[in-house]
Scaffold this active site. Sequence first.
Site, mmCIF file in Angstrom:
data_model
loop_
_atom_site.group_PDB
_atom_site.id
_atom_site.type_symbol
_atom_site.label_atom_id
_atom_site.label_comp_id
_atom_site.label_asym_id
_atom_site.label_seq_id
_atom_site.Cartn_x
_atom_site.Cartn_y
_atom_site.Cartn_z
ATOM 1 N N LYS A 116 -1.052 -4.514 10.021
ATOM 2 C CA LYS A 116 -0.079 -3.592 9.425
ATOM 3 C C LYS A 116 -0.414 -2.109 9.663
ATOM 4 O O LYS A 116 0.480 -1.289 9.789
ATOM 5 C CB LYS A 116 0.025 -3.840 7.909
ATOM 6 C CG LYS A 116 0.832 -5.072 7.551
ATOM 7 C CD LYS A 116 0.833 -5.279 6.046
ATOM 8 C CE LYS A 116 2.220 -5.433 5.531
ATOM 9 N NZ LYS A 116 2.330 -5.728 4.110
ATOM 10 N N ASP A 159 8.285 -2.664 2.258
ATOM 11 C CA ASP A 159 7.671 -3.282 1.069
ATOM 12 C C ASP A 159 8.043 -2.547 -0.221
ATOM 13 O O ASP A 159 8.343 -3.176 -1.239
ATOM 14 C CB ASP A 159 6.132 -3.307 1.201
ATOM 15 C CG ASP A 159 5.641 -4.511 2.006
ATOM 16 O OD1 ASP A 159 6.392 -5.504 2.111
ATOM 17 O OD2 ASP A 159 4.513 -4.440 2.519
HETATM 18 P P1 NAP Z 1 -5.509 -5.858 -0.083
HETATM 19 O O1 NAP Z 1 -5.159 -4.603 0.634
HETATM 20 O O2 NAP Z 1 -6.579 -6.739 0.474
HETATM 21 O O3 NAP Z 1 -5.897 -5.453 -1.601
HETATM 22 C C1 NAP Z 1 -6.358 -6.419 -2.496
HETATM 23 C C2 NAP Z 1 -6.433 -5.827 -3.915
HETATM 24 O O4 NAP Z 1 -6.859 -6.871 -4.807
HETATM 25 C C3 NAP Z 1 -7.443 -4.699 -4.039
HETATM 26 O O5 NAP Z 1 -7.019 -3.798 -5.029
HETATM 27 C C4 NAP Z 1 -8.697 -5.458 -4.473
HETATM 28 O O6 NAP Z 1 -9.652 -4.672 -5.152
HETATM 29 C C5 NAP Z 1 -8.087 -6.453 -5.444
HETATM 30 N N1 NAP Z 1 -8.940 -7.617 -5.670
HETATM 31 C C6 NAP Z 1 -9.156 -8.655 -4.813
HETATM 32 N N2 NAP Z 1 -10.019 -9.528 -5.386
HETATM 33 C C7 NAP Z 1 -10.352 -9.021 -6.607
HETATM 34 C C8 NAP Z 1 -11.208 -9.455 -7.662
HETATM 35 N N3 NAP Z 1 -11.895 -10.600 -7.563
HETATM 36 N N4 NAP Z 1 -11.297 -8.699 -8.768
HETATM 37 C C9 NAP Z 1 -10.589 -7.538 -8.878
HETATM 38 N N5 NAP Z 1 -9.778 -7.077 -7.914
HETATM 39 C C10 NAP Z 1 -9.655 -7.807 -6.784
HETATM 40 O O7 NAP Z 1 -4.235 -6.810 -0.229
HETATM 41 P P2 NAP Z 1 -2.701 -6.385 -0.408
HETATM 42 O O8 NAP Z 1 -2.028 -6.449 0.909
HETATM 43 O O9 NAP Z 1 -2.671 -5.126 -1.181
HETATM 44 O O10 NAP Z 1 -2.134 -7.616 -1.277
HETATM 45 C C11 NAP Z 1 -2.477 -7.746 -2.650
HETATM 46 C C12 NAP Z 1 -1.678 -8.893 -3.281
HETATM 47 O O11 NAP Z 1 -0.279 -8.584 -3.208
HETATM 48 C C13 NAP Z 1 -1.840 -10.242 -2.572
HETATM 49 O O12 NAP Z 1 -1.852 -11.259 -3.539
HETATM 50 C C14 NAP Z 1 -0.589 -10.353 -1.717
HETATM 51 O O13 NAP Z 1 -0.212 -11.698 -1.485
HETATM 52 C C15 NAP Z 1 0.426 -9.670 -2.617
HETATM 53 N N6 NAP Z 1 1.566 -9.110 -1.874
HETATM 54 C C16 NAP Z 1 2.816 -9.552 -2.214
HETATM 55 C C17 NAP Z 1 3.918 -9.038 -1.576
HETATM 56 C C18 NAP Z 1 5.284 -9.542 -1.953
HETATM 57 O O14 NAP Z 1 6.232 -9.349 -1.170
HETATM 58 N N7 NAP Z 1 5.416 -10.147 -3.112
HETATM 59 C C19 NAP Z 1 3.775 -8.053 -0.581
HETATM 60 C C20 NAP Z 1 2.496 -7.603 -0.265
HETATM 61 C C21 NAP Z 1 1.381 -8.151 -0.934
HETATM 62 P P3 NAP Z 1 -10.844 -3.956 -4.300
HETATM 63 O O15 NAP Z 1 -10.230 -2.728 -3.700
HETATM 64 O O16 NAP Z 1 -11.878 -3.686 -5.294
HETATM 65 O O17 NAP Z 1 -11.277 -4.963 -3.258
#
Ligand code: NAP
Length: 279
Positions: free
Chosen positions: A71, A108
């Site tokens: 991305k 998004d």
């Molecule tokens: P990302 O960039 O990898 O970010 C992950 C986030 O989750 C970070 O803030 C991370 O914190 C936190 N996290 C992960 N494991 C954790 C834990 N054990 N304890 C506390 N915090 C934790 O991923 P992303 O692209 O932002 O996606 C995040 C979520 O949104 C995913 O579940 C994804 O499937 C969902 N999503 C949904 C849509 C939709 O259309 N509904 C679109 C995009 C994403 P740290 O910074 O501390 O690692």
Amino acid sequence: MIDHPRIPLAGVIGSPVAHSRSPVLHGHWLRRHGIAGHYIPMDVAQSDLRQVLSALPRAGFVGCNVTIPHKESVLGLADMVTDRAALIGAANTLIFRKDGRIHADNTDGYGFIANLRQSVPDWAPARGPAAVLGAGGAARAVIASLLEVGAPEIRIANRTRARAEALRSEFGAKIIVHDWVQAGNMLEGAVTVVNTTALGMVGKPDFRVPLDALSPQAVVSDLVYTPLRTRFLDEAAEIGCATVDGLGMLLHQAAPAFERWFGVRPEVDQATRDAVLAA
Ligand code: NAP
């Protein structure tokens, strides 16, 4: 030179992509609108990205979605980047223009807002602070879009505080960073509360932020959609909040892309949700 009509092709580029619901979603809309096109998942390694992107338009592709881990890097390979994609620092949608240029966009944030507006028509984000849990890629899109619809203050808590601080530097003084261990406190008075972390997702730890400070008037959304009803949403609903699951965001972010590629604006309705959930 090819001058006969070609079947329009689109797809999603990522690695892995086997789990993506986008092929089912776009396939549903293609059938609904009687369009003789196809949408396929494409597992592409980082080292092949540039070559694949330059070849796809020549094979009849009109565009593609982009997911993890490409991305951010596609921004450097596109000829044009929309303001919102530049602001978010990532693209999820590419349009292959007839003049050969690649246009990168990020839908998004649009999908997030459209989902909340459709699910809770009287949601009024400008009426009070928003609280965002997480500071990853999805959080960036959520924060940019909340600012665009007039959220007066956005409180952020993230396990890695430095990532939240970085968002404050980029998005400005309306962003207030809170400690992750005190994330529950920042919910007080928030009119919009969003989980953008992966917590609560199948295979990840549970979401355990205490919700005692949450007002029943808050609109609460989870970006996680596997499972559809997360523990966070169930607890917020028990308090009396309107709750919005993450599947709607996925559906709404796809609609403008489908329109750009195939020329018809698809509707996000119950039949669309059912088609994706049945897959
Ligand atoms: P990302 O960039 O990898 O970010 C992950 C986030 O989750 C970070 O803030 C991370 O914190 C936190 N996290 C992960 N494991 C954790 C834990 N054990 N304890 C506390 N915090 C934790 O991923 P992303 O692209 O932002 O996606 C995040 C979520 O949104 C995913 O579940 C994804 O499937 C969902 N999503 C949904 C849509 C939709 O259309 N509904 C679109 C995009 C994403 P740290 O910074 O501390 O690692």
